[in-house]
Design a protein around this motif. Structure first.
Motif: not given
Length: 276
Positions: A7, A176, A180, A182, A231-232, A235
């Motif tokens: 992260s 997601a 997305l 993890s 951020y999400d 990604r």
């Protein structure tokens, strides 16, 4: 500097590509606590420094491009200011825009080089809830604060305000789940009032936690431009982002006001505590 977690590596990459994204999102929008209105969520934190003596030392943890440090310098010009961040890209922007007397450090908040009991006030804007090992972060903040020194931070509460958030989550979650990868970011306790109270136990006293609403009336295009700076959504794959965009715009079309705008905003928390 210790090896970075996945992260932390991602956050550095994001902010290298998009320095100033956080200040662009929040610096121009009015913020309101239950008792007071402010020019922005950054101004909420800058107001805390107004009660300090002129010889105080203030540390901004997760200082980003230095927007808050600039406000602090304006309202407390005699204070010693220090900014700490992981992102070289953000700190490069801060160094170009801030006075040279402001010290900038590229360090992890879990292991700061600052002397113990050397800081009167620690501030942080939209950073603490993202950090690995928040207990180590708070322990370091406690170590560098003088006895009775104050921690004041703005952290996330809910993503967006109002029905727009419900519609967004209904669309985003299934996308997601498939698209997305993890990547845990932050500690679950930083997402609730009860969690922060638990985290403050031991090293801190007098916790104060207030909701902060940052009102915003974007057009659908302005909303999407802001969302792709998060951020999400950053990604997601290109195809998943396109699907999210098209569906979100379609689903919120009936919510537009007469000027073609949506009533929403960002839901934040203002947390404060003093060092034992």
């Amino acid at each position: 500097m210790d090896a970075f977690s996945p992260s932390e590596q991602y956050l550095q990459d994001f902010h290298q590509r998009r320095p100033g994204a956080t200040s662009a999102a929040f610096s121009a929008l009015p913020a309101k606590t239950p008792s007071q209105a402010y020019k922005s969520s950054y101004a909420v934190l800058a107001a805390v420094a107004q009660d300090l003596s002129s010889s105080s030392t203030i540390l901004d943890v997760g200082c980003g491009d230095g927007h808050l440090l600039g406000l602090l310098d304006a309202c407390s010009p005699q204070s010693k200011l220090i900014g700490l961040d992981l992102s070289r890209g953000e700190l490069d922007v801060a160094r170009r825009t801030l006075p040279s007397r402001i010290l900038l450090l590229r360090e992890r908040a879990q292991q700061m080089s600052l002397a113990s009991k050397s800081i009167d006030l620690v501030v942080s804007h939209m950073a603490l809830m993202l950090m690995d090992d928040i207990e180590a972060v708070l322990s370091e903040i406690h170590r560098v604060l003088v006895p009775n020194g104050r921690l004041a931070a703005i952290v996330g509460r809910v993503f967006m305000l109002g029905p727009v958030n419900d519609i967004f989550l209904d669309i985003f979650r299934p996308i997601a789940k498939v698209d997305l990868p993890s990547m845990p970011m932050g500690d679950r306790r930083t997402r609730s009032t009860e969690g922060w109270i638990e985290l403050f136990e031991g090293d801190f006293y007098d916790p104060q936690i207030e909701d902060v609403d940052v009102a915003w009336q974007p057009t659908p295009g302005e909303l999407w431009d802001a969302l792709i700076e998060t951020y999400d959504i950053d990604r997601l794959s290109v195809a998943a982002r396109l699907k999210l965009k098209d569906t979100l715009i379609a689903e919120t079309s009936s919510m537009l006001d007469s000027e073609g705008r949506l009533r929403t905003g960002w839901g934040l928390r203002f947390i404060q505590a003093s060092a034992r």
